[in-house]
Design a protein around this motif. Structure first.
Motif, mmCIF file in Angstrom:
data_model
loop_
_atom_site.group_PDB
_atom_site.id
_atom_site.type_symbol
_atom_site.label_atom_id
_atom_site.label_comp_id
_atom_site.label_asym_id
_atom_site.label_seq_id
_atom_site.Cartn_x
_atom_site.Cartn_y
_atom_site.Cartn_z
ATOM 1 N N TYR A 26 0.831 -1.196 0.000
ATOM 2 C CA TYR A 26 0.000 0.000 0.000
ATOM 3 C C TYR A 26 0.864 1.244 0.000
ATOM 4 C CZ TYR A 26 -3.676 3.220 1.619
ATOM 5 O OH TYR A 26 -4.558 4.251 1.749
ATOM 6 N N GLU A 27 1.823 1.246 0.891
ATOM 7 C CA GLU A 27 2.652 2.424 1.063
ATOM 8 C C GLU A 27 3.514 2.684 -0.169
ATOM 9 O OE1 GLU A 27 2.465 4.670 3.003
ATOM 10 O OE2 GLU A 27 4.361 5.737 2.830
ATOM 11 N N ILE A 28 4.100 1.629 -0.714
ATOM 12 C CA ILE A 28 4.934 1.814 -1.900
ATOM 13 C C ILE A 28 4.108 2.369 -3.046
ATOM 14 C CG2 ILE A 28 6.255 0.603 -3.667
ATOM 15 C CD1 ILE A 28 7.343 -1.209 -1.580
ATOM 16 N N GLU A 29 2.936 1.820 -3.233
ATOM 17 C CA GLU A 29 2.082 2.305 -4.317
ATOM 18 C C GLU A 29 1.675 3.746 -4.074
ATOM 19 O OE1 GLU A 29 1.628 0.739 -6.990
ATOM 20 O OE2 GLU A 29 0.335 2.260 -7.881
ATOM 21 N N ARG A 30 1.423 4.062 -2.804
ATOM 22 C CA ARG A 30 1.018 5.420 -2.484
ATOM 23 C C ARG A 30 2.099 6.415 -2.846
ATOM 24 N NH1 ARG A 30 0.549 9.224 1.591
ATOM 25 N NH2 ARG A 30 2.382 8.310 2.568
ATOM 26 N N ARG A 31 3.339 6.006 -2.641
ATOM 27 C CA ARG A 31 4.448 6.897 -2.950
ATOM 28 C C ARG A 31 4.670 7.022 -4.433
ATOM 29 N NH1 ARG A 31 6.035 10.168 1.059
ATOM 30 N NH2 ARG A 31 5.331 9.152 2.959
ATOM 31 N N ILE A 32 4.485 5.923 -5.137
ATOM 32 C CA ILE A 32 4.838 5.925 -6.558
ATOM 33 C C ILE A 32 3.705 6.443 -7.428
ATOM 34 C CG2 ILE A 32 5.425 4.432 -8.490
ATOM 35 C CD1 ILE A 32 6.883 2.629 -6.669
ATOM 36 N N SER A 33 2.498 6.132 -7.034
ATOM 37 C CA SER A 33 1.384 6.451 -7.922
ATOM 38 C C SER A 33 1.145 7.949 -8.011
ATOM 39 C CB SER A 33 0.123 5.749 -7.406
ATOM 40 O OG SER A 33 -1.016 6.249 -8.035
ATOM 41 N N TYR B 93 14.104 7.247 3.547
ATOM 42 C CA TYR B 93 12.653 7.370 3.449
ATOM 43 C C TYR B 93 12.131 8.395 4.446
ATOM 44 C CZ TYR B 93 7.754 6.106 3.775
ATOM 45 O OH TYR B 93 6.398 6.152 3.806
ATOM 46 N N LEU B 94 12.645 8.309 5.677
ATOM 47 C CA LEU B 94 12.211 9.247 6.696
ATOM 48 C C LEU B 94 12.550 10.678 6.293
ATOM 49 C CD1 LEU B 94 13.024 7.560 10.102
ATOM 50 C CD2 LEU B 94 10.790 8.057 9.131
ATOM 51 N N VAL B 95 13.799 10.839 5.835
ATOM 52 C CA VAL B 95 14.239 12.181 5.451
ATOM 53 C C VAL B 95 13.349 12.739 4.352
ATOM 54 C CG1 VAL B 95 16.081 13.415 4.262
ATOM 55 C CG2 VAL B 95 16.622 11.941 6.198
ATOM 56 N N ILE B 96 13.116 11.908 3.343
ATOM 57 C CA ILE B 96 12.327 12.393 2.209
ATOM 58 C C ILE B 96 10.886 12.658 2.614
ATOM 59 C CG2 ILE B 96 11.396 11.792 -0.047
ATOM 60 C CD1 ILE B 96 13.910 10.244 -0.587
ATOM 61 N N SER B 97 10.290 11.717 3.323
ATOM 62 C CA SER B 97 8.856 11.911 3.590
ATOM 63 C C SER B 97 8.596 12.976 4.640
ATOM 64 C CB SER B 97 8.199 10.589 3.985
ATOM 65 O OG SER B 97 8.971 9.941 4.939
ATOM 66 N N LEU B 98 9.569 13.216 5.511
ATOM 67 C CA LEU B 98 9.376 14.286 6.480
ATOM 68 C C LEU B 98 9.878 15.607 5.934
ATOM 69 C CD1 LEU B 98 10.449 12.492 9.754
ATOM 70 C CD2 LEU B 98 8.156 13.073 9.012
ATOM 71 N N GLY B 99 10.977 15.499 5.185
ATOM 72 C CA GLY B 99 11.597 16.732 4.723
ATOM 73 C C GLY B 99 10.835 17.420 3.619
ATOM 74 N N LEU B 100 10.377 16.655 2.631
ATOM 75 C CA LEU B 100 9.722 17.266 1.474
ATOM 76 C C LEU B 100 8.527 18.144 1.846
ATOM 77 C CD1 LEU B 100 9.801 14.728 -1.483
ATOM 78 C CD2 LEU B 100 10.884 16.950 -1.300
ATOM 79 N N PRO B 101 7.590 17.601 2.632
ATOM 80 C CA PRO B 101 6.444 18.466 2.947
ATOM 81 C C PRO B 101 6.871 19.723 3.682
ATOM 82 C CG PRO B 101 6.014 16.197 3.619
ATOM 83 C CD PRO B 101 7.445 16.270 3.219
ATOM 84 N N TYR B 102 7.894 19.561 4.547
ATOM 85 C CA TYR B 102 8.377 20.722 5.289
ATOM 86 C C TYR B 102 8.926 21.770 4.338
ATOM 87 C CZ TYR B 102 11.308 23.388 8.507
ATOM 88 O OH TYR B 102 11.893 24.396 9.218
#
Lengths: 338, 174, 498
Positions: free
Chosen positions: C277-284, C477-486
């Motif tokens: 689910y999570e991988i698809e959520r990131r890629i889609s 993954y943590l860096v990207i998913s936390l950093g990008l929205p910030y």
């Protein structure tokens, strides 16, 4: 005053009634002694996960028994507490013969190594055994170890980095390998024993070279041996195993005094304390007949198990003997829970 | 009735913190059971419990900073006509009264569980479905009766007989 | 290639009437079992085994295997229709699937689930046929440190499942971890947090908790709603071609995200559910809409869990290594039938093995054919007035929770989690991270402690490439998913000139 004919009739009637009553009383007496058993499905609780060697043993026995008894015999897995939860459940069930438990040799050790063991060893009715699993010590095929002597040497050279896998304090591997090490003056607490949940994981760890040695049953190691990933170096038995004629017995490897308990790693059947005689007799007969039945024997062979019969008395004696042995071992190895 | 307006989140965070504290306290004695080369069964629970407490405290801090301990009072909404179906029961009830039904349902399930051990699963199912249908707003007793009988009988034959799931039998033996 | 020759022979055998019948029966039973929450393929196989003892090995094993993958098709049904996952595999299917059902799109959701399951399963089977031996080796390279890395990585995925508030997600996840520690410590058998209760010694079962958190919560929430129409009117039964094209990518990706974990012991269905689910959520491209009812999400999860089954057969046949309880059961059954899975089995009993493999292709097709028309029936079920449907669903939940361990205590646990889930929903705390915590908590703890026992301390983990790989990916993954929205938020603020 009655006529003669009438008196005769009366006497005849009294005699016949007396006879009928006597016979029916005798008949009732017989019924009271051996009620029909079983009249509904019987449950065998297996305190181990499905698919394990004990589970397979239970299912084989259950299938055979279902046929003979005419009632379904169901195997119910109740996993947890290293096998103690299932024991507790079965032993606290009503002793009516409809709940039994399948147990392994290690049950005799549980009260000694488990903190807050939820059952008492003696409070049970032992019924018998029909199968057992040969225990092997295996090493990764990438290892240089070819014999027990080699293994011991490897451990002696660097005990701090000797890694072996077992299923925790109630695992047969803990005792088998632990004993081999301790007999050679190695303190197991100095070595790297890794606890896995289930001997299948231990075998996998050996196959992957994650550990230097582990113990496994014939059924568990066959796949990996065939795949060339692990190598058995000794079999804990009195005779060599037919499938592995080059693997020496524990006595041949230099340990003739190795505890006999592990040479018969049985799948044993027990029930709660106070099980009626007719239940015990019925099941003892089933187990004995199974060991002589050609189809059952063939199944056992294909499942990499050995066939052996012990009756209720013999089983109980061996159980208590094993318990005494474990008391010693636990002290020697220093793995008591208390 | 200030407690009605209490911010649920604040309560939740406080409860979480309490839970964390309980686990943390219970985890400490576990440290004595550590074996060799092992951190023992106490470390991870303690870490997790500590992390829970930290998160909960953070949450309370956030709520405190925005002064949202109490939420503004909610006006009682008139019947919201969102029902597209025919039986729009509940229209006209205040939201608070409707929420009570959740509690009733939970109590009903609890009674169901207890009842299943006394009366047996099948009979308890009969009682439960009847009550629950009413709770959800069903009107026709005939239909309710049919549904509860149907469910009870069907589950008995499919599960108890067919799949041999050992559902609790009751005093009547089934 | 030799494998393909054998495969064609296998098809010839699999299509023989007796084997085909066994396949049909297995698929049918499996689908039914999958639909019912709580009752799983392992228990069913156990029930069937005594009955099958008299049959030839090929038939019996074809049937048992069919029960397994059939269950994977069925489990999505209740997940989509009533938010009760039939198996742990479909936990994430419920998230988007149920929303789709509420929007009146249950038909397309069920269809996409079935089609995706089929596509991914076939791709997985092709992988099995072509690459079994070398792939099986991968399983052996995983030791405790690698599992630790993997578990840590999976735990980090909580970030993605937390919705708006990461802190709330983390809190839920940690609480899940604490719950998972109730019971006996897996490594030392020391009781933890049992308060002296013998039932709590068994711990809290994840499936039971899920039935509570997803199913019971949903029903509890709905009793307070005014609208009795929980489900909107059914718009249509099957997805349009355009919709199918949309989900095609997800389907193909799910084959990989499901197949690879199947090779590794220690992966559970629920983990696969979350990860895919999570991988698809990131890629889609529509990942940000996941949770509102996207067919792509359903395709990703359902495809993954079927490919997962295929992956598990790789290690079973390649090494004789069962990678989950169901496979262990299947292995036991195989052994009782005289088949010793492992590389030798291809040499010793190729007829049986290839019959089974070929029948899996056939069986998946049968599943598809079976499930598609059933959609009509399921969807009709949704038109039953909710006030009759809901109580019936609760009864099913009761049975499901009870049947996992034959325990009334578990039903109480289900109720408690149902109430907990209700509270969490009302206060907007995400539920999925709690389940993840319950599943991953033990994995992280056990693998860490085993790694310590193995290596003395945790620092040698640096020498293990696979383990480090996972940890590094987790960090990134943590860096990207936390950093990008910030960063995006900062840029937005700068843009509006604050």
């Amino acid at each position: 005053m009655m006529s003669h004919k009438r008196t005769l009739k009366l006497v005849a009637w009294l005699c016949v009634s007396a006879l009928v009553l006597t016979f029916s009383a005798a008949g009732c007496g017989q019924q009271a002694k051996t009620p029909k058993y079983p009249t509904k499905p019987v449950q065998i609780i297996v305190p181990y996960p499905p698919g394990g060697t004990s589970d397979i043993g239970a299912r084989m026995i259950a299938a055979y028994a279902s046929e003979k008894l005419g009632q379904p015999v169901q195997v119910v897995n109740k996993v947890g507490g290293a096998g103690s939860i299932g024991q507790k459940e079965a032993l606290s069930a009503p002793p009516d013969g409809y709940t039994l438990v399948l147990e392994s040799v290690m049950v005799a050790a549980m009260p000694l190594v488990l903190p807050d063991c939820p059952f008492e060893l003696e409070k049970r009715t032992t019924i018998g055994i029909a199968l057992y699993d040969p225990v092997f010590v295996i090493v990764p095929s990438t290892s240089n170890v070819k014999t027990v002597a080699d293994l011991v040497e490897q451990a002696k050279r660097d005990p701090q980095n000797f890694r072996w896998a077992a299923t925790g304090a109630t695992g047969v591997g803990t005792f088998v390998i632990g004993l081999l090490l301790s007999k050679n003056g190695i303190d197991i607490h100095q070595t790297k024993m890794v606890a896995f949940q289930g001997s299948a994981h231990c075998v996998t760890a050996a196959a992957g070279g994650q550990v230097d040695a582990t113990a496994g049953m014939a059924a568990e190691i066959k796949g990996m041996v065939d795949a060339g990933k692990v190598r058995p170096i000794v079999v804990i038995a009195e005779k060599r195993h037919p499938a592995y004629p080059d693997v020496p017995t524990i006595a041949e490897a230099g340990y003739p005094d190795f505890p006999k308990a592990f040479t018969i790693y049985y799948n044993g059947l027990s029930g709660p304390a106070g099980l009626p005689d007719y239940v015990v007799k019925t099941w003892a007969k089933i187990l004995k007949d199974a060991t002589e039945d050609p189809k059952f024997r063939k199944q056992a062979e294909e499942a990499n198990k050995m066939v052996l019969y012990w009756g209720p008395e013999e089983f109980r004696q061996n159980l208590m003997k094993n318990h005494e042995m474990f008391k010693e071992l636990v002290k020697t190895l220093g793995i008591s829970a208390k | 009735m200030w407690w009605r307006r209490l911010n649920g989140e604040a309560v939740a965070e406080a409860v979480a913190m309490a839970v964390g504290a309980v686990f943390a306290i219970l985890a400490v004695p576990l440290f004595s059971k550590a074996a060799h080369h092992d951190v023992g069964p106490g470390l991870f629970p303690l870490l997790a419990a500590a992390a829970v407490i930290v998160c909960a405290v953070l949450g309370l801090v956030v709520i405190g900073l925005s002064r949202r301990w109490l939420l503004p009072g909610r006006p009682v909404t008139p019947a919201s006509g969102t029902a597209t179906g025919a039986e729009a029961t509940g229209a006209g009830e205040a939201p608070a009264t409707r929420e009570v039904r959740v509690l009733w349902l939970a109590v009903a399930v609890a009674a169901y569980i207890v009842g299943a051990q006394w009366l047996g699963f099948t009979l308890a199912t009969l009682g439960f479905v009847t009550f629950a249908c009413r709770l959800f707003g069903a009107r026709s007793w005939v239909r309710i009766g049919a549904v509860s009988m149907g469910v009870a009988v069907l589950t008995y034959f499919v599960f108890v007989r067919g799949l041999e799931v050992a559902l609790p039998p009751g005093i009547l033996g089934f | 290639m030799e494998s393909l020759v054998w495969l064609s022979k296998g098809f010839a055998w699999a299509l023989q009437p007796a084997n085909l019948l066994a396949c049909f029966l297995g698929v049918f039973i499996g689908t039914a079992v999958g639909v019912l929450p709580g009752l799983g393929p392992t228990a069913t196989m156990a029930l069937l085994l005594p009955i099958l003892m008299g049959f030839p090995p090929a038939q019996a094993l074809v049937l048992l295997a069919a029960v397994y993958y059939g269950a994977m098709y069925g489990s999505s049904t209740t997940a989509i229709l009533v938010n009760i996952p039939g198996e742990a595999a479909s936990i994430m299917t419920a998230v988007d699937g149920y929303q789709l059902a509420r929007q009146g799109r249950a038909g397309p959701a069920l269809a996409v689930a079935a089609i995706s399951s089929f596509v991914a399963a076939i791709i997985g089977l092709v992988g099995l046929v072509l690459f079994a031996p070398p792939l099986a080796e991968v399983a052996l390279a995983f030791g405790p440190p690698e599992y630790f890395g993997l578990a840590v990585f999976s735990f980090c995925l909580i970030v993605g499942l937390s919705g708006k508030s990461l802190r709330k997600g983390l809190l839920a996840g940690l609480l899940g971890v604490l719950v998972s520690q109730i019971g006996l410590d897996p490594l030392t058998a020391v009781p933890r947090f049992t308060f002296g209760s013998s039932e709590l010694l068994n711990g809290v079962d994840v499936v039971v908790a899920c039935i509570g958190l997803f199913g019971v919560t949903e029903i509890l929430s709905s009793v307070a709603e005014t609208a009795t129409q929980v489900y909107a009117k059914i718009s249509k039964l099957y997805p349009s071609l355009a919709e199918l094209r949309q989900v095609a990518g997800s389907m193909l990706r799910s084959a990989v995200t499901g197949f690879m974990p199947g090779l590794l012991p220690g992966f559970s269905f629920s983990s696969v559910s979350f990860i895919s689910y999570e991988i698809e959520r990131r890629i889609s491209r529509v990942g940000h809409l996941f949770g509102t009812g996207r067919l792509e999400a359903v395709a990703a999860v359902e495809g993954a869990n079927n490919a997962f089954v295929s992956g598990q057969f790789v290690t079973l046949f390649g090494l004789g290594l069962p990678t989950s309880p169901v496979m262990a059961m299947l292995l036991a059954c195989a052994m009782i039938f005289g088949l010793q899975p492992g590389p030798r089995v291809f040499v010793e009993k190729p007829d049986v093995v290839w019959t089974i493999i070929a029948s899996m292709f056939v069986g998946n097709l049968v599943c598809l054919i079976l499930n598609l028309p059933l959609i009509g029936i399921w969807v009709r079920m949704l038109t039953i007035p909710y006030h009759y449907l809901a109580p019936a669903m609760l009864v099913v939940c009761f049975i499901g929770a009870y049947s996992v361990r034959n325990s009334i205590f578990d039903v109480w646990v289900m109720l408690v989690f149902g109430l907990l889930g209700y509270a969490m929903r009302k206060l907007s705390y995400p539920v999925a991270p709690m389940v993840m915590g319950m599943i991953l908590g033990p994995m992280i703890e056990t693998s860490y402690r085993q790694s310590l026992a193995l290596m003395g301390s945790i620092s040698p983990i640096g020498e293990r490439p696979i383990a480090m790989g996972f940890l590094v990916i987790a960090g990134l993954y943590l860096v990207i998913s936390l950093g990008l929205p910030y960063l995006r938020a900062r840029r937005a603020r700068k843009g509006t000139g604050r």
